[in-house]
Design a protein around this motif. Structure first.
Motif, mmCIF file in Angstrom:
data_model
loop_
_atom_site.group_PDB
_atom_site.id
_atom_site.type_symbol
_atom_site.label_atom_id
_atom_site.label_comp_id
_atom_site.label_asym_id
_atom_site.label_seq_id
_atom_site.Cartn_x
_atom_site.Cartn_y
_atom_site.Cartn_z
ATOM 1 N N ARG A 184 41.010 44.961 30.979
ATOM 2 C CA ARG A 184 41.656 44.563 32.231
ATOM 3 C C ARG A 184 42.788 43.605 31.943
ATOM 4 O O ARG A 184 42.581 42.390 31.874
ATOM 5 C CB ARG A 184 40.655 43.844 33.128
ATOM 6 N N GLY A 227 45.407 40.897 32.008
ATOM 7 C CA GLY A 227 45.654 39.764 32.905
ATOM 8 C C GLY A 227 44.429 39.217 33.613
ATOM 9 O O GLY A 227 44.546 38.311 34.423
ATOM 10 N N ALA A 228 43.249 39.771 33.307
ATOM 11 C CA ALA A 228 42.044 39.328 34.021
ATOM 12 C C ALA A 228 41.731 37.864 33.724
ATOM 13 O O ALA A 228 42.110 37.332 32.685
ATOM 14 C CB ALA A 228 40.865 40.202 33.642
ATOM 15 N N PHE A 229 41.023 37.234 34.653
ATOM 16 C CA PHE A 229 40.634 35.834 34.499
ATOM 17 C C PHE A 229 39.442 35.686 33.558
ATOM 18 O O PHE A 229 39.135 34.591 33.103
ATOM 19 C CB PHE A 229 40.277 35.231 35.863
ATOM 20 N N ALA A 230 38.728 36.784 33.290
ATOM 21 C CA ALA A 230 37.559 36.734 32.409
ATOM 22 C C ALA A 230 37.417 38.075 31.709
ATOM 23 O O ALA A 230 37.991 39.078 32.145
ATOM 24 C CB ALA A 230 36.303 36.410 33.228
ATOM 25 N N GLY A 231 36.673 38.100 30.600
ATOM 26 C CA GLY A 231 36.480 39.320 29.825
ATOM 27 C C GLY A 231 35.226 40.053 30.282
ATOM 28 O O GLY A 231 34.217 39.429 30.596
ATOM 29 N N LEU A 232 35.293 41.395 30.290
ATOM 30 C CA LEU A 232 34.169 42.197 30.789
ATOM 31 C C LEU A 232 33.564 43.047 29.673
ATOM 32 O O LEU A 232 34.291 43.692 28.915
ATOM 33 C CB LEU A 232 34.620 43.100 31.943
ATOM 34 N N ASP A 252 48.554 36.745 29.069
ATOM 35 C CA ASP A 252 48.979 35.826 30.107
ATOM 36 C C ASP A 252 50.353 36.278 30.580
ATOM 37 O O ASP A 252 51.360 35.659 30.308
ATOM 38 C CB ASP A 252 49.015 34.420 29.545
ATOM 39 N N GLU A 294 51.940 32.949 39.720
ATOM 40 C CA GLU A 294 51.399 33.615 38.540
ATOM 41 C C GLU A 294 49.974 34.099 38.764
ATOM 42 O O GLU A 294 49.623 35.222 38.405
ATOM 43 C CB GLU A 294 51.441 32.673 37.333
ATOM 44 N N GLY A 354 32.535 37.023 30.419
ATOM 45 C CA GLY A 354 32.594 35.784 29.648
ATOM 46 C C GLY A 354 33.970 35.156 29.717
ATOM 47 O O GLY A 354 34.973 35.861 29.771
ATOM 48 N N LEU A 385 36.228 38.699 22.692
ATOM 49 C CA LEU A 385 36.449 39.035 24.108
ATOM 50 C C LEU A 385 37.498 38.141 24.765
ATOM 51 O O LEU A 385 38.042 38.471 25.812
ATOM 52 C CB LEU A 385 35.124 38.919 24.867
ATOM 53 N N ARG A 427 48.200 37.929 39.062
ATOM 54 C CA ARG A 427 47.190 38.514 38.168
ATOM 55 C C ARG A 427 46.113 39.272 38.950
ATOM 56 O O ARG A 427 45.366 40.060 38.374
ATOM 57 C CB ARG A 427 46.529 37.406 37.342
ATOM 58 N N ILE A 477 35.471 46.443 28.697
ATOM 59 C CA ILE A 477 36.254 46.993 29.806
ATOM 60 C C ILE A 477 37.601 46.292 29.816
ATOM 61 O O ILE A 477 37.681 45.081 29.979
ATOM 62 C CB ILE A 477 35.528 46.777 31.151
ATOM 63 N N THR A 509 44.745 33.361 28.751
ATOM 64 C CA THR A 509 43.692 33.935 29.578
ATOM 65 C C THR A 509 42.647 34.555 28.678
ATOM 66 O O THR A 509 42.855 34.756 27.495
ATOM 67 C CB THR A 509 44.217 35.009 30.529
ATOM 68 N N ILE A 510 41.523 34.861 29.324
ATOM 69 C CA ILE A 510 40.395 35.434 28.614
ATOM 70 C C ILE A 510 40.798 36.712 27.916
ATOM 71 O O ILE A 510 40.292 37.054 26.880
ATOM 72 C CB ILE A 510 39.259 35.703 29.616
ATOM 73 N N GLY A 520 52.201 36.153 32.988
ATOM 74 C CA GLY A 520 53.146 35.302 33.686
ATOM 75 C C GLY A 520 53.868 34.303 32.811
ATOM 76 O O GLY A 520 54.878 33.752 33.214
ATOM 77 N N LYS A 535 48.252 28.159 29.030
ATOM 78 C CA LYS A 535 46.977 28.762 29.401
ATOM 79 C C LYS A 535 46.895 30.129 28.749
ATOM 80 O O LYS A 535 47.729 30.987 28.967
ATOM 81 C CB LYS A 535 46.908 28.882 30.924
ATOM 82 N N GLY A 580 39.416 33.823 24.808
ATOM 83 C CA GLY A 580 39.422 32.459 24.310
ATOM 84 C C GLY A 580 40.444 31.631 25.038
ATOM 85 O O GLY A 580 41.095 32.098 25.967
ATOM 86 N N LEU A 626 28.483 42.237 31.606
ATOM 87 C CA LEU A 626 28.531 40.807 31.304
ATOM 88 C C LEU A 626 29.979 40.343 31.370
ATOM 89 O O LEU A 626 30.895 41.073 31.003
ATOM 90 C CB LEU A 626 27.953 40.527 29.918
#
Lengths: 349, 349
Positions: free
Chosen positions: B40, B42-47, B10, A262, A64, B140, A266, B38, B5-6, B12, B3, B142, A62
């Protein structure tokens, strides 16, 4: 404080306006619901079946994320362009979600307002529903917090939240990037939803004129600035799933605050650099208008997307197929750079 | 606009304060992460891996909800009690989530602030992490939106989102309720997070004195009012999973805005009524203090939980086992009523 349930069916709230509000939301949400949404009037939470529609996950991960629209909200509220803000809110989340290869499943919102005004907020929810349909995900619920003591009469604040899924083996990311990979950029619809603190400053000091015509468009600066963020889910999912393109996409970046340096950073392996040829595309005219208002050229690339809203890092052998797939799905992709040995930096040339 | 990140990493963003903020969040989040998250950077979303920790779902239904803390935020910010607000935010969401039998998996937040002030916001995130640990779910990610043009210096607004999972066959709800079922109430920790618009009015007009001692406690009215919402995940999950109690719980209600009548109503089959004996428990003294400040007795039940924060509707043969299980898990459950033929109404007697 009006409690809006996850199903937006707060049967117990008997205030007229609230009932009409819930009905309006219900009908907007309905346009986004496929067979995987389990309908439960009055439920405390929204239910979504993971398997179904021909999908059956073996080892699902999943995904999120949460995001808002930042200062663009202020501009959109002031200009009464709430439909577009609804699309922006969904876009900011689903474009983040898909970077790891995940397919969006559902979306929820948090709205903070002075009071529920049907005319304005109905349009906002319909914009969100539009965004959800574009992203192929269900508007599963949300919360509207009425706080007259806190917010001014016209105020709206927006938080969004998206959930997606990817098979464990199919999740992609920075570790898969290799020297020689190619950077494919997808054009943005304009400024999207970052850099608006700076833009509002330029507008306030009258260095950027809201009514100035933007070259090569029929729009004023203000209209261009409020263009909703493009949603990349459809074309990116098609490229991820295509038989000729599957496996070719190594990593992806949604270009938000921090710009290309930036956000591409990532998506990069820590032992690689990305070299971006900034002459390989022409930034839309709104960016020259902003730069002319007095922003340093390097700063422009650190704050704005400069016309590239999403970047795919693609294995060299797959580039042609990926470009074809993206074009078939309505995009105008541009090869903007490549990957070379390095240490996780992005070089603009 | 900063910003976040998830993953709250962040990389950068190189502003000092922001780096310290991200570090603080990282460490708080880490305390909530089990092996299914999982990692990661700097990821754009949480896994989050759905299967794992001995769990393997056959036909998983995902459950999602969104909620805020409403006007209680204003009181908490004013009294600088942000840790508690963090717990409230998680509680309002996870208590909604479990009503259909779902197990919470992860939580994300949306924070809107004037500016990131480490001392205040760090405490808030630690409260959220505490709430997540109590609920057995991962924080995870916000988003923190810094909007100095919109918010006053000390302002914080909070939106929360929770995701859980339940096997399709194990999802419970109103349709399973039968005549003769028994209503089991779980005590609240106090007012929880609803009715604060009314409370703030009573405080403003000085009808409710913030420093008044509350009977049977060491606390003032203000301290009692800021008590965090109780999280019912642990005891409810134990009762749902116990070999003696499994299948006995038919439906559940989280008692929020609208009180027992509205929220128990949402958990009820449309051909049944619930009869609640309001003499079967003693509401905590804070509710008499509020009533004495000039609120109608019937109105009290429509606005406040009156001491019962969560209700389980239980098959008669399972009541003893469910009560024992709840007691073993630290609760003081009370039988507060029963189900009879009707049309979806809640009768208070």
């Amino acid at each position: 404080m009006a409690k809006r349930t996850i199903s937006y069916r707060d049967a117990g709230v008997d205030i007229d306006g609230n009932t009409r509000w819930v009905k309006r939301i219900q009908s907007a949400m309905g346009t986004t619901h496929g067979p995987r949404v389990i309908n439960r009037p009055g439920a405390f939470a929204g239910l979504f079946q993971l398997n179904g529609r021909g999908r059956r996950y073996r080892d699902p991960v999943l995904v999120g994320c949460a995001d808002g629209v930042g200062s663009k909200t202020l501009l959109g509220v002031q200009q009464n362009r709430l439909y577009g803000l609804g699309i922006d809110l969904v876009a900011m989340n689903v474009n983040d979600l898909i970077t790891c290869g995940a397919e969006p499943l559902f979306f929820l919102d948090y709205l903070a307002v002075h009071s529920i005004r049907l005319d304005r907020l109905g349009v906002l929810i319909e914009g969100m529903a539009d965004g959800c349909r574009q992203a192929g995900c269900a508007l599963l619920g949300g919360e509207t917090a009425e706080m007259p003591d806190l917010y001014e009469r016209d105020h709206v604040d927006l938080g969004g939240f998206a959930v997606g899924v990817v098979e464990k083996g199919a999740a992609i990311g920075p570790d898969d990037v290799r020297t020689g990979d190619v950077l494919v950029g997808l054009p943005s619809s304009g400024v999207h939803a970052n850099g608006y603190s700076l833009i509002r400053k330029l507008l306030k000091t009258r260095r950027l004129r809201p009514n100035a015509r933007i070259a090569d468009t029929d729009q004023t600066a203000m209209e261009t600035l409020l263009e909703p963020t493009r949603i990349y889910v459809g074309p990116v999912m098609a490229a991820l799933r295509g038989s000729r393109t599957a496996g070719a996409i190594r990593s992806m970046a949604h270009i938000t605050g921090g710009g290309l340096p930036e956000n591409v950073g990532r998506a990069l392996h820590r032992k690689c650099d990305a070299v971006i040829d900034t002459g390989s595309w022409s930034p839309p005219a709104i960016f020259s208008a902003i730069e002319s208002a007095g922003v340093d050229g390097n700063e422009m690339f650190r704050v704005f997307n400069m016309g590239i809203g999403f970047v795919l890092i693609v294995a060299p052998t797959g580039v042609d197929s990926v470009l074809r797939s993206l074009r078939r799905n309505g995009q105008k992709p541009v090869v903007i750079g490549h990957v070379q040995p390095g240490r996780g930096r992005v070089q603009l040339r």
